[in-house]
Design a protein around this motif. Structure first.
Motif, PDB file in Angstrom:
ATOM      1  N   ILE A  11     -51.366 -24.192   7.106  1.00  0.00           N
ATOM      2  CA  ILE A  11     -52.359 -25.404   7.678  1.00  0.00           C
ATOM      3  C   ILE A  11     -51.791 -26.542   6.888  1.00  0.00           C
ATOM      4  N   GLY A  12     -51.236 -27.446   7.806  1.00  0.00           N
ATOM      5  CA  GLY A  12     -51.184 -28.766   6.967  1.00  0.00           C
ATOM      6  C   GLY A  12     -49.478 -28.719   6.775  1.00  0.00           C
ATOM      7  N   ALA A  13     -48.896 -29.863   7.593  1.00  0.00           N
ATOM      8  CA  ALA A  13     -47.578 -30.171   7.265  1.00  0.00           C
ATOM      9  C   ALA A  13     -47.353 -31.289   6.437  1.00  0.00           C
ATOM     10  N   GLY A  14     -48.031 -31.678   5.279  1.00  0.00           N
ATOM     11  CA  GLY A  14     -47.668 -32.415   4.214  1.00  0.00           C
ATOM     12  C   GLY A  14     -46.608 -31.975   3.358  1.00  0.00           C
ATOM     13  N   THR A  15     -46.366 -32.420   2.176  1.00  0.00           N
ATOM     14  CA  THR A  15     -45.522 -32.122   1.192  1.00  0.00           C
ATOM     15  C   THR A  15     -45.550 -30.608   0.877  1.00  0.00           C
ATOM     16  N   ALA A  16     -46.775 -30.108   0.723  1.00  0.00           N
ATOM     17  CA  ALA A  16     -47.019 -28.946   0.165  1.00  0.00           C
ATOM     18  C   ALA A  16     -46.856 -27.855   1.280  1.00  0.00           C
ATOM     19  N   GLY A  17     -47.303 -28.333   2.527  1.00  0.00           N
ATOM     20  CA  GLY A  17     -47.300 -27.299   3.356  1.00  0.00           C
ATOM     21  C   GLY A  17     -45.703 -27.030   4.071  1.00  0.00           C
ATOM     22  N   ILE A  34     -48.917 -25.348  11.327  1.00  0.00           N
ATOM     23  CA  ILE A  34     -49.793 -26.132  12.010  1.00  0.00           C
ATOM     24  C   ILE A  34     -50.163 -27.412  11.284  1.00  0.00           C
ATOM     25  N   ASP A  35     -50.235 -28.422  12.215  1.00  0.00           N
ATOM     26  CA  ASP A  35     -50.461 -29.785  11.679  1.00  0.00           C
ATOM     27  C   ASP A  35     -51.235 -30.366  12.964  1.00  0.00           C
ATOM     28  N   ASP A  36     -52.366 -31.113  12.568  1.00  0.00           N
ATOM     29  CA  ASP A  36     -53.054 -31.834  13.754  1.00  0.00           C
ATOM     30  C   ASP A  36     -52.338 -33.024  14.114  1.00  0.00           C
ATOM     31  N   GLN A  37     -51.232 -33.510  13.390  1.00  0.00           N
ATOM     32  CA  GLN A  37     -50.695 -34.699  13.984  1.00  0.00           C
ATOM     33  C   GLN A  37     -49.005 -34.633  13.878  1.00  0.00           C
ATOM     34  N   THR A  41     -45.710 -37.107   5.820  1.00  0.00           N
ATOM     35  CA  THR A  41     -46.737 -36.614   4.846  1.00  0.00           C
ATOM     36  C   THR A  41     -47.379 -37.613   4.686  1.00  0.00           C
ATOM     37  N   THR A  42     -48.396 -37.469   3.840  1.00  0.00           N
ATOM     38  CA  THR A  42     -49.528 -38.612   3.241  1.00  0.00           C
ATOM     39  C   THR A  42     -48.383 -39.447   2.199  1.00  0.00           C
ATOM     40  N   CYS A  43     -47.472 -38.809   1.508  1.00  0.00           N
ATOM     41  CA  CYS A  43     -46.740 -39.601   0.547  1.00  0.00           C
ATOM     42  C   CYS A  43     -45.771 -40.580   1.181  1.00  0.00           C
ATOM     43  N   SER A  51     -47.163 -47.773  -1.170  1.00  0.00           N
ATOM     44  CA  SER A  51     -47.675 -48.302  -2.383  1.00  0.00           C
ATOM     45  C   SER A  51     -46.836 -48.945  -3.071  1.00  0.00           C
ATOM     46  N   LYS A  52     -45.780 -48.042  -3.272  1.00  0.00           N
ATOM     47  CA  LYS A  52     -44.608 -48.556  -4.362  1.00  0.00           C
ATOM     48  C   LYS A  52     -43.938 -49.450  -3.700  1.00  0.00           C
ATOM     49  N   LEU A  53     -43.627 -49.806  -2.533  1.00  0.00           N
ATOM     50  CA  LEU A  53     -43.165 -50.763  -1.609  1.00  0.00           C
ATOM     51  C   LEU A  53     -44.016 -52.158  -1.948  1.00  0.00           C
ATOM     52  N   ARG A 114     -55.401 -28.709  15.564  1.00  0.00           N
ATOM     53  CA  ARG A 114     -56.176 -28.634  14.386  1.00  0.00           C
ATOM     54  C   ARG A 114     -56.794 -27.088  14.017  1.00  0.00           C
ATOM     55  N   ALA A 115     -56.542 -26.489  12.956  1.00  0.00           N
ATOM     56  CA  ALA A 115     -56.886 -25.183  12.795  1.00  0.00           C
ATOM     57  C   ALA A 115     -58.170 -24.866  11.939  1.00  0.00           C
ATOM     58  N   ALA A 116     -58.750 -23.681  12.369  1.00  0.00           N
ATOM     59  CA  ALA A 116     -60.044 -23.460  11.598  1.00  0.00           C
ATOM     60  C   ALA A 116     -60.049 -22.131  11.299  1.00  0.00           C
ATOM     61  N   PRO A 267     -60.809 -32.880  -1.333  1.00  0.00           N
ATOM     62  CA  PRO A 267     -60.077 -32.034  -0.483  1.00  0.00           C
ATOM     63  C   PRO A 267     -60.385 -32.152   0.961  1.00  0.00           C
ATOM     64  N   GLN A 268     -59.502 -31.875   1.841  1.00  0.00           N
ATOM     65  CA  GLN A 268     -59.786 -31.954   3.238  1.00  0.00           C
ATOM     66  C   GLN A 268     -60.210 -30.621   3.740  1.00  0.00           C
ATOM     67  N   LEU A 269     -61.060 -30.364   3.666  1.00  0.00           N
ATOM     68  CA  LEU A 269     -61.694 -29.053   4.171  1.00  0.00           C
ATOM     69  C   LEU A 269     -62.676 -29.049   5.297  1.00  0.00           C
ATOM     70  N   GLY A 305     -51.145 -28.168  -3.031  1.00  0.00           N
ATOM     71  CA  GLY A 305     -51.254 -29.479  -2.794  1.00  0.00           C
ATOM     72  C   GLY A 305     -52.657 -30.117  -2.976  1.00  0.00           C
ATOM     73  N   ASP A 306     -53.005 -31.327  -2.789  1.00  0.00           N
ATOM     74  CA  ASP A 306     -53.867 -31.926  -3.010  1.00  0.00           C
ATOM     75  C   ASP A 306     -55.413 -31.293  -2.681  1.00  0.00           C
ATOM     76  N   VAL A 307     -55.237 -30.361  -1.890  1.00  0.00           N
ATOM     77  CA  VAL A 307     -56.461 -29.616  -1.356  1.00  0.00           C
ATOM     78  C   VAL A 307     -56.932 -28.828  -2.496  1.00  0.00           C
ATOM     79  N   VAL A 313     -50.471 -34.935  -7.411  1.00  0.00           N
ATOM     80  CA  VAL A 313     -49.495 -35.466  -7.361  1.00  0.00           C
ATOM     81  C   VAL A 313     -48.342 -34.929  -6.554  1.00  0.00           C
ATOM     82  N   LEU A 314     -47.395 -35.510  -6.344  1.00  0.00           N
ATOM     83  CA  LEU A 314     -46.173 -35.086  -5.489  1.00  0.00           C
ATOM     84  C   LEU A 314     -45.607 -33.911  -6.111  1.00  0.00           C
ATOM     85  N   HIS A 315     -45.209 -33.988  -7.383  1.00  0.00           N
ATOM     86  CA  HIS A 315     -44.275 -32.865  -7.621  1.00  0.00           C
ATOM     87  C   HIS A 315     -44.968 -31.715  -7.952  1.00  0.00           C
TER      88      HIS A 315
HETATM   89  C1  LIG Z   1     -51.899 -44.483  -1.968  1.00  0.00           C
HETATM   90  C2  LIG Z   1     -51.437 -43.333  -2.651  1.00  0.00           C
HETATM   91  C3  LIG Z   1     -50.346 -43.612  -3.695  1.00  0.00           C
HETATM   92  C4  LIG Z   1     -49.696 -42.284  -4.277  1.00  0.00           C
HETATM   93  N1  LIG Z   1     -48.733 -42.327  -5.169  1.00  0.00           N
HETATM   94  C5  LIG Z   1     -48.209 -41.278  -5.732  1.00  0.00           C
HETATM   95  C6  LIG Z   1     -47.186 -41.351  -6.522  1.00  0.00           C
HETATM   96  O1  LIG Z   1     -46.757 -42.514  -6.843  1.00  0.00           O
HETATM   97  N2  LIG Z   1     -46.704 -40.229  -7.182  1.00  0.00           N
HETATM   98  C7  LIG Z   1     -46.980 -39.031  -6.838  1.00  0.00           C
HETATM   99  O2  LIG Z   1     -46.656 -37.887  -7.312  1.00  0.00           O
HETATM  100  N3  LIG Z   1     -48.259 -38.871  -5.845  1.00  0.00           N
HETATM  101  C8  LIG Z   1     -48.864 -40.133  -5.468  1.00  0.00           C
HETATM  102  N4  LIG Z   1     -49.880 -39.667  -4.566  1.00  0.00           N
HETATM  103  C9  LIG Z   1     -50.348 -38.504  -4.221  1.00  0.00           C
HETATM  104  C10 LIG Z   1     -49.596 -37.924  -3.283  1.00  0.00           C
HETATM  105  O3  LIG Z   1     -49.147 -38.609  -2.047  1.00  0.00           O
HETATM  106  C11 LIG Z   1     -50.150 -36.462  -2.935  1.00  0.00           C
HETATM  107  O4  LIG Z   1     -50.352 -35.665  -4.046  1.00  0.00           O
HETATM  108  C12 LIG Z   1     -49.419 -35.569  -2.063  1.00  0.00           C
HETATM  109  O5  LIG Z   1     -48.992 -36.362  -0.653  1.00  0.00           O
HETATM  110  C13 LIG Z   1     -50.209 -34.274  -1.418  1.00  0.00           C
HETATM  111  O6  LIG Z   1     -49.547 -33.753  -0.348  1.00  0.00           O
HETATM  112  P1  LIG Z   1     -50.442 -32.761   0.404  1.00  0.00           P
HETATM  113  O7  LIG Z   1     -49.164 -31.716   1.048  1.00  0.00           O
HETATM  114  O8  LIG Z   1     -51.248 -31.834  -0.431  1.00  0.00           O
HETATM  115  O9  LIG Z   1     -51.141 -33.202   1.583  1.00  0.00           O
HETATM  116  P2  LIG Z   1     -50.745 -34.326   2.798  1.00  0.00           P
HETATM  117  O10 LIG Z   1     -49.369 -34.920   2.786  1.00  0.00           O
HETATM  118  O11 LIG Z   1     -51.991 -35.208   3.142  1.00  0.00           O
HETATM  119  O12 LIG Z   1     -50.687 -33.273   4.212  1.00  0.00           O
HETATM  120  C14 LIG Z   1     -51.973 -32.437   4.724  1.00  0.00           C
HETATM  121  C15 LIG Z   1     -51.607 -32.502   6.202  1.00  0.00           C
HETATM  122  O13 LIG Z   1     -52.396 -31.520   6.691  1.00  0.00           O
HETATM  123  C16 LIG Z   1     -52.860 -31.693   7.880  1.00  0.00           C
HETATM  124  N5  LIG Z   1     -54.317 -31.188   8.070  1.00  0.00           N
HETATM  125  C17 LIG Z   1     -55.438 -31.680   7.377  1.00  0.00           C
HETATM  126  N6  LIG Z   1     -56.323 -30.538   8.241  1.00  0.00           N
HETATM  127  C18 LIG Z   1     -55.716 -29.880   8.943  1.00  0.00           C
HETATM  128  C19 LIG Z   1     -56.228 -28.959   9.789  1.00  0.00           C
HETATM  129  N7  LIG Z   1     -57.534 -28.517   9.740  1.00  0.00           N
HETATM  130  N8  LIG Z   1     -55.493 -28.488  10.700  1.00  0.00           N
HETATM  131  C20 LIG Z   1     -54.048 -28.883  10.747  1.00  0.00           C
HETATM  132  N9  LIG Z   1     -53.934 -29.721   9.925  1.00  0.00           N
HETATM  133  C21 LIG Z   1     -54.329 -30.385   9.163  1.00  0.00           C
HETATM  134  C22 LIG Z   1     -52.965 -33.439   7.732  1.00  0.00           C
HETATM  135  O14 LIG Z   1     -53.084 -34.008   9.169  1.00  0.00           O
HETATM  136  C23 LIG Z   1     -51.717 -33.714   6.848  1.00  0.00           C
HETATM  137  O15 LIG Z   1     -50.560 -33.762   7.742  1.00  0.00           O
HETATM  138  C24 LIG Z   1     -50.431 -40.770  -3.885  1.00  0.00           C
HETATM  139  C25 LIG Z   1     -51.605 -40.960  -2.862  1.00  0.00           C
HETATM  140  C26 LIG Z   1     -51.900 -42.103  -2.506  1.00  0.00           C
HETATM  141  C27 LIG Z   1     -53.058 -41.729  -1.367  1.00  0.00           C
END
Ligand SMILES: Cc1cc2nc3c(=O)[nH]c(=O)nc-3n(C[C@H](O)[C@H](O)[C@H](O)COP(=O)(O)OP(=O)(O)OC[C@H]3O[C@@H](n4cnc5c(N)ncnc54)[C@H](O)[C@@H]3O)c2cc1C
Length: 470
Positions: A11-17, A34-37, A41-43, A51-53, A114-116, A267-269, A305-307, A313-315
């Motif tokens: 659930i979630g197609a960000g970096t971690a997913g 599965i992703d709702d959008q 990625t948030t990154c 933000s770095k730009l 959007r998954a539950a 966390p997005q819960l 990931g962030d959840v 952080v990204l790595h």
């Molecule tokens: C302004 C800012 C600057 C940053 N700068 C840095 C940096 O310089 N270096 C660094 O290492 N980190 C940085 N970070 C942190 C980094 O961006 C995050 O740690 C990383 O993006 C987390 O990835 P993630 O996969 O956990 O979440 P996300 O990339 O947010 O992915 C989560 C996904 O889940 C989806 N989702 C949520 N709920 C549901 C649901 N119920 N059903 C389906 N889909 C769902 C969302 O739509 C989203 O696509 C920064 C963050 C921010 C906000």
């Protein structure tokens, strides 16, 4: 309504997913991502890259302004529209890279919705589709937290999700939140000619646990914007501005074009239905996660990931996605992974970094060596001679355990320290490595030397004396 079956649902197609999906599929699992959008990625969309730009544009303006130190006169002319246009253009290239990766996923892996949870391994999507899996990875990320007193400001309230969409730079912004995200954006905006003031209800900045380094960082950042700590906030909206009122350690009111809230990312819960999984949840609705397996208790549920609210952080999102995907595919045969030395960097100027794990209290088990930059050779040449680095080591032999750093190019020296800590190196062993002259890395030598003096380590025949110019 369709029913989908898979081995691992993510659930979630960000970096971690994305990484978790790849990791599970590489091990032969039938995956469903599965992703709702699927917006990127948030990154790429609203985090690290935009933000770095903004910071890159601010650095260019700042370099022009400070050129006079070197006998070169110039004044930056800042075109706010051009700054924001370039930011979005480059940002969109990074987002396009994510979209290209998504397009390469095998048929049937991606599912928009959007998954539950409806049980430990069953899901319902908002389009009515039901899913059953052998294991589930939760990678739903985090979202900005908005203090209740600031919620009614309409489009005058910005977060990281909206600030990068502004057509041009505003003339004034109040930043709420003295964490790394707030400080990075506050300094970048200020250096781009925006009037910025920063507010936080807490009494520390950047979450730093080292008071001396925090003081140095505060003094440096206050050159660009004022910082009000220990304040409660209230706000009212006028037609095209916001009035902010603060009380507490200081009192005042100010009018700003916008309020930028960077007050933490829980966390997005919401709506995830974790209550149906049978997991024990804490008061924030979070299950406990084993960081070496990313498993929630003994359930077929993993987090990455962030959840999980551990290392946002990204790595680390990438590392956790890999562990979670692998273990979800192998469930119930879960294996442990040793986690990396923690490394966090804040891209202010000078940058700030925290490496390793801070000693609980600076007690007799630890020693701390300091490096100052006022008289450091390379830093003086480039007029960047401000900062403080505190390096912590264990007293029994000087093995490096942590560092808190503010100073020129510490984003790079923090990597060297993290790598040295990964290798279990002592201060003395680091000093036996090459240090080129004149570099910022040389500036760390005094810290290593004072650790060597303080610990009960065998004497070395190395020359640890001062060398002029370093
Ligand atoms: C302004 C800012 C600057 C940053 N700068 C840095 C940096 O310089 N270096 C660094 O290492 N980190 C940085 N970070 C942190 C980094 O961006 C995050 O740690 C990383 O993006 C987390 O990835 P993630 O996969 O956990 O979440 P996300 O990339 O947010 O992915 C989560 C996904 O889940 C989806 N989702 C949520 N709920 C549901 C649901 N119920 N059903 C389906 N889909 C769902 C969302 O739509 C989203 O696509 C920064 C963050 C921010 C906000």
């Amino acid at each position: 309504m369709p029913h989908l079956q898979c081995d691992v649902a993510i659930i979630g197609a960000g970096t971690a997913g994305l990484v978790a999906e790849r990791s599970a599929r590489r091990r032969g699992a039938k995956t469903l991502l599965i992703d709702d959008q699927f917006a990127g990625t948030t990154c790429t969309t609203a985090g690290c890259m935009p933000s770095k730009l903004l910071i890159a544009a601010a650095a260019a303006a700042h370099a022009v302004r400070r050129a006079r130190i070197f006998g070169i006169s110039a004044q930056p002319e800042i075109d706010g529209r051009a700054v924001m246009d370039r930011l979005r253009k480059e940002r969109d290239r990074f987002v396009a890279g994510v979209q290209a990766d998504l397009a390469k996923l095998p048929e049937g892996v991606k599912h928009l919705g959007r998954a539950a949870f409806t049980g430990p391994t069953t899901l319902k999507l908002d389009d009515g589709t039901t899913v059953s899996a052998k294991a589930v990875v939760i990678a739903t990320g985090s979202r900005p937290s908005i203090p209740p007193a600031l919620r009614d400001l309409g489009d005058r309230l910005l977060t990281n999700e909206t600030i990068f969409e502004l057509p041009t730079l505003p003339s004034s912004v109040a930043v709420v939140g003295a964490g790394p995200l707030g400080l990075e954006l506050a300094q970048a905006l200020a250096r781009l000619g925006v009037r910025v003031e920063l507010f936080d209800k807490g009494d520390t900045i950047a979450g730093l646990e080292d008071a001396a380094v925090e003081q140095v960082l505060t003094t440096i950042l206050e050159d660009d914007f004022s910082i009000h700590l220990g304040v409660d906030l209230a706000a009212s909206r006028e037609a095209d501005s916001v009035t902010l009122y603060w009380t507490g350690d200081s009192e005042g009111e100010g009018r700003f074009d916008y309020l930028l809230v960077a007050a933490g990312r829980p966390p997005q819960l919401d709506g995830l239905g974790l209550g149906t999984t049978g997991l024990d949840l804490d008061e924030h609705g979070l299950p406990s996660v084993d960081p070496s397996t990313m498993q929630c208790g003994s359930a077929p549920i993993f987090m990455a990931g962030d959840v999980d609210h551990a290392r946002p952080v990204l790595h680390e999102a990438q590392a956790e996605g890999n562990i979670a995907g692998r273990n979800a595919a192998a469930y119930p045969h879960v294996t442990r992974t040793r986690r990396m030395v923690p490394l966090a960097i804040m891209f202010t100027d000078p940058s700030m970094a925290v490496v390793g794990t801070m000693p609980k209290a600076p007690d007799e088990d630890f020693v701390c060596g300091s490096a100052f930059y006022e008289d450091q050779g390379r830093a003086k040449v480039f007029a960047t001679n401000r900062g403080l680095v505190n390096i912590y080591a264990d007293r029994q032999g000087g093995r490096l355990t942590a560092a808190v750093m503010v100073g020129p190019a510490v984003e790079h020296s923090a990597h060297l320290l993290a790598w040295a800590m990964e290798q279990g190196m002592t201060a003395s062993e680091v000093l036996d490595m090459p240090f080129y002259h004149p570099t910022y890395e040389e500036g760390l030598k005094p810290a290593f030397r004072s650790i060597c003096k303080a610990v009960s380590a065998p004497a070395s025949d190395r020359d640890d004396g001062f060398v002029p110019g370093t």
